[in-house]
Scaffold this motif. Sequence first.
Motif, PDB file in Angstrom:
ATOM      1  N   ALA A 223       0.574  -0.582  -0.185  1.00 21.80           N
ATOM      2  CA  ALA A 223      -0.058   0.506  -0.075  1.00 21.80           C
ATOM      3  C   ALA A 223       0.921   1.230   0.005  1.00 21.80           C
ATOM      4  O   ALA A 223       0.419   2.293  -0.930  1.00 21.80           O
ATOM      5  N   ASN A 224       1.959   1.175   0.297  1.00 16.91           N
ATOM      6  CA  ASN A 224       3.025   2.194   0.392  1.00 16.91           C
ATOM      7  C   ASN A 224       3.219   2.521  -0.548  1.00 16.91           C
ATOM      8  O   ASN A 224       3.074   3.342  -1.214  1.00 16.91           O
ATOM      9  N   THR A 225       4.034   1.714  -1.362  1.00 21.55           N
ATOM     10  CA  THR A 225       4.436   1.933  -2.558  1.00 21.55           C
ATOM     11  C   THR A 225       3.960   1.750  -3.942  1.00 21.55           C
ATOM     12  O   THR A 225       4.698   2.762  -4.438  1.00 21.55           O
ATOM     13  N   GLY A 226       2.930   1.473  -3.489  1.00 24.10           N
ATOM     14  CA  GLY A 226       1.778   1.471  -4.286  1.00 24.10           C
ATOM     15  C   GLY A 226       1.012   3.388  -4.161  1.00 24.10           C
ATOM     16  O   GLY A 226       0.273   3.942  -5.081  1.00 24.10           O
ATOM     17  N   GLY A 227       1.814   3.720  -2.960  1.00 22.71           N
ATOM     18  CA  GLY A 227       1.298   5.348  -2.815  1.00 22.71           C
ATOM     19  C   GLY A 227      -0.278   5.806  -2.363  1.00 22.71           C
ATOM     20  O   GLY A 227      -0.823   6.497  -2.037  1.00 22.71           O
ATOM     21  N   ASN A 228      -1.007   4.763  -1.967  1.00 24.73           N
ATOM     22  CA  ASN A 228      -2.100   4.806  -0.893  1.00 24.73           C
ATOM     23  C   ASN A 228      -1.689   5.093   0.457  1.00 24.73           C
ATOM     24  O   ASN A 228      -2.951   6.096   0.461  1.00 24.73           O
ATOM     25  N   ILE A 229      -0.461   4.421   1.516  1.00 20.51           N
ATOM     26  CA  ILE A 229      -0.029   5.497   2.637  1.00 20.51           C
ATOM     27  C   ILE A 229       0.628   5.780   2.350  1.00 20.51           C
ATOM     28  O   ILE A 229       1.817   5.730   1.521  1.00 20.51           O
ATOM     29  N   THR A 230       1.717   6.800   3.161  1.00 17.32           N
ATOM     30  CA  THR A 230       2.528   7.515   2.867  1.00 17.32           C
ATOM     31  C   THR A 230       3.585   6.627   3.263  1.00 17.32           C
ATOM     32  O   THR A 230       3.166   5.558   5.133  1.00 17.32           O
ATOM     33  N   ASP A 231       4.755   7.121   4.129  1.00 16.59           N
ATOM     34  CA  ASP A 231       6.185   6.830   5.636  1.00 16.59           C
ATOM     35  C   ASP A 231       5.759   6.737   6.390  1.00 16.59           C
ATOM     36  O   ASP A 231       5.602   5.679   7.275  1.00 16.59           O
ATOM     37  N   LYS A 232       5.169   7.671   6.590  1.00 19.26           N
ATOM     38  CA  LYS A 232       4.941   7.931   7.804  1.00 19.26           C
ATOM     39  C   LYS A 232       3.312   7.650   8.613  1.00 19.26           C
ATOM     40  O   LYS A 232       3.711   6.917   9.502  1.00 19.26           O
ATOM     41  N   GLU A 233       2.983   7.191   7.308  1.00 20.16           N
ATOM     42  CA  GLU A 233       1.061   6.247   7.766  1.00 20.16           C
ATOM     43  C   GLU A 233       1.174   5.011   8.355  1.00 20.16           C
ATOM     44  O   GLU A 233       1.122   4.333   8.863  1.00 20.16           O
TER      45      GLU A 233
END
Length: 413
Positions: A223-233
């Motif tokens: 989800a992070n690498t796909g841009g759905n959630i940020t590194d911090k999230e």
Amino acid sequence: MATTAQRIEDLTLFHLPVETAAFAEAPDPWLAKAREQHPWLATSTIGPVLTSYRAIDEIMRMDDALAMPGAEIAEIMGAKGTGWGDFAEEMLLVRHGADHQRLRSSVSGAFGPNNVKRMRPVMRETIAALLDEWAPRGTFDFTKFAANFPVRIMFALIGGDIAKLPAIISSLEVQGTSFNMVVEDTPRIEAAYQVLWRFVDDLIAERGPEGGHGDLLDDLIAANTGGNITDKELRQMLVFLFGAGYDTSKNLLTLLMDSMIAHPAIWKRCGQDFDYCRKVVREQLRLTSPSNTYRVTTRDVTWQDVTIPAGTMLLFPLGISGRDPELFARPLEFDPDRTDRTAPLAFGRGMHICLGQFLAQANVEEATHLIAQRITNPRHAGPPSWRSFCGVWGIKSLPIAFDPAPARAHQPA
């Protein structure tokens, strides 16, 4: 002719000392007095308290009128600009609308009934191994025993290295008190949060972007690498999941053990009948459960001819909502076979209903059945001590003695 609603500030309400140790240990005498003065409202140092099951149930569903007070709590705690302060203001529980759905969808599948069902063998293996280690002792603080169980399940769900468990349990314990709003605890809460942040940061780095385990951590990284959630999230979500998974199950299991000491026949049957354990866990959720929560009204709310103005901090005492005598006969009696089967409010209502409710219930059902087989005739070895009522409630220390029993040859499937 329509009745004009009263403003809450014009009512004379009973004051509940929710911040005191005496209230945390035995809230019922105060609740009875509060209900004599008003059927569903009381006051506290935090704000109005809803004392009626129906009021909690219906008002908590007003998602358009309520917000989790993350920023307000960070302000009260003097935590603005700290790591934990950011977490309080930005975590899943304070998000709304599409933003909330975006974050929740990144993990919801892992906590659904089907995936939790697949986790049950892991739960049984985990609790059996812990019992092999702890049951021969004959006496221990049950809260320390219980602390080892649910977090091991979270490690299995996320794919963490169990060798790192001891280093984070104490930080998870501190983190569990973070929403009790004890201002003096802010420095240790921040320190614990930083330990957990470094832990999840290392976990993500060790896994790498390719994943390959097929577990919840892989899903979150994708989800992070796909841009759905940020590194911090991503990191905040992992801290949130570890904290929530640790506290709810551990405290519920400890509360249940405390109840069972007073009901030896029920406890004995738990070791014999798994389906009966489900009823026992449900009854515990009704009588006493770990979570009490806050909301701030984002608009005026009117319920049963009382108007609560926008900007009011409300305390929802979910942990004792099932003690309402209007809905439950003999509300203080522990009765797994009771006929009034109204659903417990332990996991909340509305869009922020507890994400891990199915996991927590399954954890405690499986644990109760096996613990009752190995820890027989439990009794208090010292008085229990209680956590603060506001936020994550529960028993802080529960010394018990018991008669150890060997593992059964064939555990139920």
